[in-house]
Write a protein that holds these residues in place. Structure first.
Motif, PDB file in Angstrom:
ATOM      1  N   PRO A 188       0.820  -1.208   0.000  1.00 29.65           N
ATOM      2  CA  PRO A 188       0.000   0.000   0.000  1.00 29.65           C
ATOM      3  C   PRO A 188       0.856   1.262   0.000  1.00 29.65           C
ATOM      4  N   ASP A 189       0.447   2.229  -0.828  1.00 30.18           N
ATOM      5  CA  ASP A 189       1.118   3.525  -0.906  1.00 30.18           C
ATOM      6  C   ASP A 189       0.116   4.619  -0.583  1.00 30.18           C
ATOM      7  N   LEU A 190       0.509   5.559   0.240  1.00 27.52           N
ATOM      8  CA  LEU A 190      -0.242   6.789   0.437  1.00 27.52           C
ATOM      9  C   LEU A 190       0.540   7.904  -0.226  1.00 27.52           C
ATOM     10  N   VAL A 191      -0.063   8.527  -1.247  1.00 25.61           N
ATOM     11  CA  VAL A 191       0.593   9.584  -2.013  1.00 25.61           C
ATOM     12  C   VAL A 191      -0.018  10.917  -1.619  1.00 25.61           C
ATOM     13  N   ARG A 218      -0.664  29.964  -5.605  1.00 25.82           N
ATOM     14  CA  ARG A 218      -0.529  31.413  -5.634  1.00 25.82           C
ATOM     15  C   ARG A 218       0.489  31.835  -4.580  1.00 25.82           C
ATOM     16  N   GLY A 219       1.329  32.815  -4.906  1.00 25.57           N
ATOM     17  CA  GLY A 219       2.312  33.322  -3.954  1.00 25.57           C
ATOM     18  C   GLY A 219       3.364  32.282  -3.611  1.00 25.57           C
ATOM     19  N   GLU A 220       4.027  32.515  -2.502  1.00 27.04           N
ATOM     20  CA  GLU A 220       5.016  31.565  -1.984  1.00 27.04           C
ATOM     21  C   GLU A 220       4.603  31.160  -0.576  1.00 27.04           C
ATOM     22  N   VAL A 221       4.385  29.874  -0.402  1.00 28.43           N
ATOM     23  CA  VAL A 221       3.859  29.366   0.863  1.00 28.43           C
ATOM     24  C   VAL A 221       4.834  28.347   1.432  1.00 28.43           C
ATOM     25  N   THR A 222       5.181  28.549   2.703  1.00 30.23           N
ATOM     26  CA  THR A 222       6.001  27.552   3.396  1.00 30.23           C
ATOM     27  C   THR A 222       5.086  26.478   3.969  1.00 30.23           C
ATOM     28  N   VAL A 223       5.435  25.236   3.667  1.00 29.65           N
ATOM     29  CA  VAL A 223       4.603  24.087   4.031  1.00 29.65           C
ATOM     30  C   VAL A 223       5.349  23.254   5.064  1.00 29.65           C
ATOM     31  N   ARG A 224       4.622  22.752   6.030  1.00 27.08           N
ATOM     32  CA  ARG A 224       5.220  21.872   7.041  1.00 27.08           C
ATOM     33  C   ARG A 224       4.556  20.498   6.984  1.00 27.08           C
ATOM     34  N   SER A 225       5.396  19.473   7.030  1.00 37.33           N
ATOM     35  CA  SER A 225       4.936  18.089   7.125  1.00 37.33           C
ATOM     36  C   SER A 225       5.401  17.529   8.459  1.00 37.33           C
ATOM     37  N   THR A 226       4.462  16.963   9.220  1.00 38.24           N
ATOM     38  CA  THR A 226       4.785  16.299  10.484  1.00 38.24           C
ATOM     39  C   THR A 226       4.254  14.883  10.421  1.00 38.24           C
ATOM     40  N   LEU A 227       5.179  13.928  10.411  1.00 40.00           N
ATOM     41  CA  LEU A 227       4.834  12.516  10.316  1.00 40.00           C
ATOM     42  C   LEU A 227       5.175  11.831  11.632  1.00 40.00           C
ATOM     43  N   ARG A 228       4.180  11.291  12.289  1.00 35.15           N
ATOM     44  CA  ARG A 228       4.386  10.575  13.557  1.00 35.15           C
ATOM     45  C   ARG A 228       3.794   9.171  13.400  1.00 35.15           C
ATOM     46  N   LEU A 229       4.658   8.201  13.140  1.00 37.58           N
ATOM     47  CA  LEU A 229       4.239   6.815  12.952  1.00 37.58           C
ATOM     48  C   LEU A 229       4.189   6.097  14.293  1.00 37.58           C
ATOM     49  N   ARG A 230       3.081   5.377  14.529  1.00 32.51           N
ATOM     50  CA  ARG A 230       2.936   4.578  15.737  1.00 32.51           C
ATOM     51  C   ARG A 230       2.213   3.286  15.354  1.00 32.51           C
ATOM     52  N   PHE A 231       2.965   2.203  15.298  1.00 35.97           N
ATOM     53  CA  PHE A 231       2.373   0.931  14.880  1.00 35.97           C
ATOM     54  C   PHE A 231       1.489   0.340  15.982  1.00 35.97           C
ATOM     55  N   ASP A 232       0.705  -0.675  15.599  1.00 41.25           N
ATOM     56  CA  ASP A 232      -0.163  -1.403  16.525  1.00 41.25           C
ATOM     57  C   ASP A 232      -1.097  -0.459  17.274  1.00 41.25           C
ATOM     58  N   TYR A 233      -1.895   0.286  16.514  1.00 35.61           N
ATOM     59  CA  TYR A 233      -2.904   1.179  17.086  1.00 35.61           C
ATOM     60  C   TYR A 233      -2.290   2.210  18.029  1.00 35.61           C
ATOM     61  N   SER A 275       7.144  -2.293   8.242  1.00 35.95           N
ATOM     62  CA  SER A 275       8.162  -1.388   7.740  1.00 35.95           C
ATOM     63  C   SER A 275       7.492  -0.359   6.850  1.00 35.95           C
ATOM     64  N   VAL A 276       7.819   0.907   7.046  1.00 37.51           N
ATOM     65  CA  VAL A 276       7.256   1.989   6.238  1.00 37.51           C
ATOM     66  C   VAL A 276       8.387   2.852   5.704  1.00 37.51           C
ATOM     67  N   TRP A 277       8.337   3.150   4.415  1.00 36.93           N
ATOM     68  CA  TRP A 277       9.332   3.981   3.741  1.00 36.93           C
ATOM     69  C   TRP A 277       8.688   5.296   3.342  1.00 36.93           C
ATOM     70  N   LEU A 278       9.390   6.390   3.597  1.00 36.33           N
ATOM     71  CA  LEU A 278       8.937   7.724   3.201  1.00 36.33           C
ATOM     72  C   LEU A 278       9.967   8.342   2.275  1.00 36.33           C
ATOM     73  N   ARG A 279       9.518   8.843   1.141  1.00 38.01           N
ATOM     74  CA  ARG A 279      10.406   9.576   0.231  1.00 38.01           C
ATOM     75  C   ARG A 279       9.627  10.746  -0.355  1.00 38.01           C
ATOM     76  N   PHE A 297       5.052  13.375  -1.792  1.00 38.85           N
ATOM     77  CA  PHE A 297       5.485  12.433  -0.764  1.00 38.85           C
ATOM     78  C   PHE A 297       4.828  11.081  -1.038  1.00 38.85           C
ATOM     79  N   VAL A 298       5.582  10.018  -0.826  1.00 40.78           N
ATOM     80  CA  VAL A 298       5.055   8.665  -0.959  1.00 40.78           C
ATOM     81  C   VAL A 298       5.410   7.883   0.299  1.00 40.78           C
ATOM     82  N   LEU A 299       4.384   7.375   0.973  1.00 38.63           N
ATOM     83  CA  LEU A 299       4.556   6.540   2.158  1.00 38.63           C
ATOM     84  C   LEU A 299       4.169   5.120   1.770  1.00 38.63           C
TER      85      LEU A 299
END
Length: 595
Positions: free
Chosen positions: A99-102, A109-124, A146-150, A178-180
């Protein structure tokens, strides 16, 4: 403030699905299957239980707007800020066992700074994985997962507070994808996908699929969205359709009626099959029929009310004490103890589904009739037993009227099949006798002549919305006074600000659970169907218009609705609710408008 259930949208790959909030946070995702442990469980806890948010830096609130691309399960979420505007496009491409989450960020418009916060926690949300950097990827490993992020182009990421963060700026036309990707930790990394090609393919594939929909009547967009949702709830490897993508979303805020719906219920079979066939989706209907056949194969005495995605029978119920629950609603449960209940109605639902499949011309399968004969013959000696009923109540067995009506359905469909195809072979006289006996008993013991209504169970004064199905399954004509009296009584007693509860949970002698619940959406659709069949089409259409208006901003429905608070309740999105919407639209408008 905790998000509401209707604040979520889903994307999926027909193996699992992610719930994404208005704030751009993925708060629920089970990998690799619907019923696997969640790696993002903020939905049922807090941020430390796992989530992945992408949004403009410094913006804590919801997006400006969001929508699915028409005819697809591709979600676009947009933010307008003082600096400019961005769009985040979410999708889950289809491919086997990886499975991939894209998530594609695009400057508008304009220039926007974007933040990504990824917090992985397996088993619920209970396991913090070990995260390392490998060949430009972030790799998170814990036990079997196992999860890969690129990202493309690569952006700088760093670890902070047991999460992976990134910040970057986009201008108009610039894109960062981003691809998880999940895979078993003991196997090599799967091949990488091209996120932009995956987006184009997903849009094209979904639109080709939705173009096949034969319904052309009013509210076609809502019908198509419901069909897309049913497709998204399908586990493609087996054809099974889960009741919902979630577990433990409450039927009452703060209450204990929190159940795991990530399984496949036999009770949904006929209504699902009918919706798919009527709208032209014979391939999906055949896959669901074939899942049904595999699941129920075996000893008829061991027929379950629900099964796992591949037909698994052991769905042991557990509580997860480390999760605080949606808006504090505990306990959080996985598995479902109702799997072990006796519900005689499922025999009727299986027989009705297979009869519908035969009438609709689905390719026959070996031994279907032998299975049906076995089911009906088992019922002949066991139909008088009390059971737990359609709603899986945990207050003991009763002689539920709906269960007995569905026993009649099982006998009736067997009789009709043999009358039409005598070469099949079977005890026609014995089945006719059983059909007549069940019908006579229900009309004598399940009908309150003083009040002019059928009741929830023999001898009771309580009512049940499932009684509205009596004319639908052919037990009595829709204009029979006993049916019309039941419609009016159910509407009066179970009505909740124009919608319908499934039964009275207040002081119920069969429920025995504290608290209450909202209006059950599929029951409200059943009321519209019953009104229409009884010739009260104007009332039916008025109710249908209101029900369609309850979908959230992206067209999704949960299990229940609170008309006082104006909010959705229960697991989400709910197959039964969307099946109800499709079938009621077909009943009200299909004859005059369907293509």
């Amino acid at each position: 403030m905790h998000p509401r259930i209707e604040d979520y949208a889903i994307v999926g790959d027909e193996q699992t699905a992610a719930l994404i909030g208005r704030d751009g946070s993925v708060d629920w995702l089970c990998l690799p299957r619907f019923d696997s442990g969640a790696c993002f469980a903020r939905l049922l806890g807090d941020a430390d239980n796992g989530h992945w948010r992408i949004a403009p830096k410094g913006v804590a609130g919801p997006c400006t707007r969001r929508a699915y691309r028409p005819g697809t399960l591709v979600l676009d979420t947009e933010w307008e800020t003082a600096e400019g505007a961005i769009r985040v496009t979410d999708l889950m491409p289809q491919r086997d066992r990886a499975p991939d989450l894209v998530r594609i960020v695009e400057g508008l418009r304009g220039e926007v700074t974007v933040r990504s916060t990824l917090r992985l926690r397996f088993d619920y949300g209970s396991i913090v994985p070990w995260v390392r950097r490998t060949d430009g990827h972030r790799v998170a490993v814990a036990g079997p997962d196992s999860v890969w992020l690129r990202s493309e182009p690569a952006v700088h990421t760093w670890g902070e507070n047991l999460s992976t963060r990134a910040e970057f700026t986009v201008s108009p036309g610039q894109k960062v994808a981003f691809v998880l990707t999940w895979h078993p930790s003991h196997e090599p990394r799967p091949p990488q996908i091209d996120p932009h090609r995956a987006l184009k393919a997903a849009v094209a594939d979904w639109r080709a699929w939705t173009a096949r929909c034969g319904y052309r009547g009013p509210h076609r967009d809502a019908v198509v969205r419901s069909l897309i949702t049913l497709k998204a709830l399908t586990y493609a490897p087996t054809g099974g359709i889960v009741a919902a993508t979630t577990t433990s979303l409450p039927e009452e805020p703060g209450g204990v009626r929190n159940w795991d719906y990530r399984y496949c219920w036999l009770r949904d079979s006929t209504l699902t099959l009918g919706a798919l066939l009527a709208c032209g989706y014979h391939e999906e209907a055949a896959a669901w029929r074939d899942w049904l056949l595999r699941a129920v194969a075996g000893d008829p005495a061991d027929l379950r009310i629900m099964y796992g995605l591949a037909g698994e029978r052991r769905l042991s119920e557990l509580e997860l004490p480390w999760l605080s629950g949606f808006a504090g609603s505990t306990p959080v449960r996985i598995g479902n103890g109702a799997v072990n209940q006796l519900q005689l109605d499922v025999y009727g639902e299986v027989m009705d589904s297979l009869a519908l499949a035969r009438r609709s011309g689905l390719a026959p399968k070996p031994d279907i009739w032998a299975l049906q004969r076995t089911l009906v013959d088992w019922l002949r000696t066991h139909w008088r037993q009390p059971d737990e009923g359609l709603w899986e109540v945990r207050g003991g067995r009763r002689q539920f009227v709906h269960s007995k009506v569905m026993v009649w359905v099982a006998a009736d469909r067997a009789v009709r099949a043999l009358e039409d195809h005598p070469e099949l072979g079977g005890d026609l006289d014995g089945w006719r006798e059983m059909r007549e006996e069940v019908h006579r008993e229900v009309c004598e013991k399940g009908y309150d002549a003083e009040r002019g209504t059928f009741t929830q169970y023999y001898g009771s004064r309580e009512l049940d919305a499932s009684l509205l199905l009596i004319p639908r399954v052919g037990f009595l004509p829709p204009d029979d006074p006993r049916v019309t009296g039941t419609i009016d009584a159910v509407r009066a007693e179970l009505g909740h600000r124009g919608l319908l509860r499934r039964y009275s949970s207040d002081n119920s002698t069969v429920d025995r659970l504290p608290g209450g619940e909202g209006a059950f959406l599929v029951c409200s659709f059943w009321l519209a169907d019953a009104l229409h069949a009884a010739g009260r089409t104007a009332e039916a259409r008025e109710l249908f218009e209101r029900l369609v208006g309850l979908v959230n901003d992206v067209g999704l429905l949960s299990e229940e609705y609170d008309p006082v608070a104006g909010s959705q309740l229960g697991n989400f999105p709910q197959a039964f609710s969307h099946i109800g919407l499709v079938n009621t639209a077909l009943a009200l408008f299909g004859d005059e408008e369907a293509g």
